[in-house]
Scaffold this motif. Structure first.
Motif, PDB file in Angstrom:
ATOM      1  N   ALA A   1       0.926  -1.258  -0.070  1.00  8.90           N
ATOM      2  CA  ALA A   1      -0.087  -0.155  -0.097  1.00  8.90           C
ATOM      3  C   ALA A   1       0.870   1.221  -0.012  1.00  8.90           C
ATOM      4  O   ALA A   1       2.004   1.130   0.539  1.00  8.90           O
ATOM      5  N   CYS A   2       0.592   2.289  -0.691  1.00  3.70           N
ATOM      6  CA  CYS A   2       1.070   3.450  -0.619  1.00  3.70           C
ATOM      7  C   CYS A   2       2.316   3.530  -1.108  1.00  3.70           C
ATOM      8  O   CYS A   2       3.155   4.075  -0.342  1.00  3.70           O
ATOM      9  N   PRO A   3       2.778   2.971  -2.409  1.00  2.93           N
ATOM     10  CA  PRO A   3       4.318   2.982  -2.641  1.00  2.93           C
ATOM     11  C   PRO A   3       5.048   4.516  -2.865  1.00  2.93           C
ATOM     12  O   PRO A   3       6.320   4.131  -2.806  1.00  2.93           O
ATOM     13  N   ASP A   4       4.231   5.184  -3.359  1.00  4.62           N
ATOM     14  CA  ASP A   4       4.744   6.717  -3.403  1.00  4.62           C
ATOM     15  C   ASP A   4       5.299   7.203  -2.107  1.00  4.62           C
ATOM     16  O   ASP A   4       6.568   7.439  -1.901  1.00  4.62           O
ATOM     17  N   THR A   5       4.566   7.253  -1.243  1.00  5.96           N
ATOM     18  CA  THR A   5       4.825   7.679   0.179  1.00  5.96           C
ATOM     19  C   THR A   5       5.929   6.996   0.922  1.00  5.96           C
ATOM     20  O   THR A   5       6.926   7.409   1.586  1.00  5.96           O
TER      21      THR A   5
END
Length: 80
Positions: free
Chosen positions: A42-46
């Protein structure tokens, strides 16, 4: 190991059991929203921004990115 809760740095007691949103339901409760992904995916960018910052500057200097990642994970349905 006297069975007492351990106090974490966030001030939340932890007894080894996770409780929170959707932990238990009754017939009248709505169905809890479960995360659709594994927390690692989940949330790979952040996650990437958080990890790069920690590697380059240390954890103490990256609270902005750490909190942004936690906020994203909460939006995905995780209890962090």
């Amino acid at each position: 190991m006297g069975g007492l809760p351990i106090q974490s740095s966030s001030g939340v007691a932890s007894s080894g059991l996770q409780t929170g949103k959707g932990a238990t339901t009754t017939a009248s409760d709505p169905i809890p929203s479960k995360p659709k992904k594994k927390i690692c995916c989940a949330c790979p960018d952040t996650k990437r921004l958080r990890d790069e910052c920690i590697v380059e500057h240390g954890e103490a200097a990256c609270s902005k990115w750490i909190e942004a990642h936690r906020k994203c994970l909460r939006a995905e349905g995780f209890n962090v």
